[in-house]
Design a protein around this motif. Structure first.
Motif, short mmCIF file in Angstrom:
data_model
loop_
_atom_site.label_atom_id
_atom_site.label_comp_id
_atom_site.label_asym_id
_atom_site.label_seq_id
_atom_site.Cartn_x
_atom_site.Cartn_y
_atom_site.Cartn_z
N SER A 14 0.81 -1.21 0.00
CA SER A 14 0.00 0.00 0.00
C SER A 14 0.85 1.27 0.00
CB SER A 14 -0.93 0.00 1.21
OG SER A 14 -0.15 0.11 2.38
N ARG A 15 2.14 1.13 0.16
CA ARG A 15 3.00 2.31 0.12
C ARG A 15 3.15 2.77 -1.33
NH1 ARG A 15 8.41 1.11 2.93
NH2 ARG A 15 8.48 3.34 3.38
N ASP A 40 6.00 2.43 8.42
CA ASP A 40 4.67 3.06 8.30
C ASP A 40 4.72 4.36 7.50
OD1 ASP A 40 6.04 4.62 10.09
OD2 ASP A 40 4.42 4.75 11.56
N PRO A 42 4.32 6.47 4.27
CA PRO A 42 3.44 6.10 3.16
C PRO A 42 4.10 6.06 1.78
CG PRO A 42 2.99 8.34 3.87
CD PRO A 42 3.98 7.77 4.86
N ARG A 197 4.66 13.10 2.95
CA ARG A 197 3.59 12.33 3.62
C ARG A 197 2.22 12.96 3.34
NH1 ARG A 197 3.09 9.11 8.23
NH2 ARG A 197 5.28 9.33 8.79
N THR A 201 -0.79 11.15 1.05
CA THR A 201 -1.94 10.66 1.83
C THR A 201 -3.09 11.66 1.83
OG1 THR A 201 -1.15 11.65 3.89
CG2 THR A 201 -0.46 9.37 3.42
N ARG A 203 -3.18 14.01 3.90
CA ARG A 203 -3.31 14.43 5.31
C ARG A 203 -2.04 15.12 5.77
NH1 ARG A 203 -5.25 9.14 5.77
NH2 ARG A 203 -3.31 8.41 6.64
#
Ligand code: GRF
Length: 203
Positions: A14-15, A40, A42, A197, A201, A203
């Protein structure tokens, strides 16, 4: 009962497969590669491309275990020819997101259009102030009290895309263009991993 904890392989998948474009030292690239070592994070940085064969960042990327390639712009007669090979190289490596980090080539609207919303850049000023070169000297000459760096989406106009994140510092009376360059780079190394990031994402 359903399994709610993703398997490690699912997390890796998923990265976002990311490439970094450089032309020189690659200190921002190193900051990004170090951040991306966290499982973790992304973005998964799979590839580094330099348009200059002597870019110091190429060896740094290899030392950190990342594929590093030179696509020498001087080998091409036209900007379009260079960008076609750049684009093909990115696609051969299944890259989904591209980060410019000290990449000193202006990208054409054709290339930018192909990577729309998947292409970001870092610039050493508080955009929209001081697009282009010599940003530290220009901030001093304008007697600014604040200076910094910006991560932005790449759009057709140079240094004109929408801002993702900025980081700023106070200019001291004793600052020179060189001291500002060094201090802004420290800010860049903190800002770019956070901005990437946000970019991948939302975010
Ligand atoms: C950075 O200061 C960046 O803002 C500018 O070029 C410099 C690249 O430095 N566009 P490095 O190659 O990441 O060390």
């Amino acid at each position: 009962m359903s399994q709610l904890v993703p398997k490690p392989s699912d997390t890796a998948a998923s990265r976002v497969r990311t490439a970094v474009l450089i032309s020189g030292t690659g200190s921002n690239m190193v900051a990004l590669l170090e951040a991306a070592q966290a499982a973790d994070y992304p973005a998964d940085i799979q590839l580094v491309i330099s348009n200059r064969p002597n870019a110091k960042g190429l060896a740094k990327a290899e030392a950190l275990g990342v594929t590093a390639i030179c696509v020498n712009h001087r080998s091409f007669e036209t900007r379009a020819g260079f960008e076609d090979v750049l684009d093909a190289t990115l696609r051969e490596h299944d890259i989904d997101f591209v980060v410019c980090a000290g990449f000193m080539r202006v990208l054409t609207s054709e290339f930018v259009g192909k990577w729309s919303q998947k292409l970001i850049n870092i610039h050493p000023s508080l955009l929209p102030k001081y697009k282009g070169l010599h940003t530290h000297q220009r901030a001093l000459e304008a007697k600014d009290t604040e200076h910094g760096c910006t991560v932005h989406w790449v759009s057709e106009g140079v240094d004109e895309g929408e801002v993702i994140a900025q980081s700023s510092l106070h200019i001291h009376a004793e600052d020179t263009a060189d001291s500002l360059a060094k201090r802004v780079q420290v800010l860049e190394h903190g800002l770019y991993p956070d901005a990437l990031r946000i970019a991948v994402t939302g975010r």
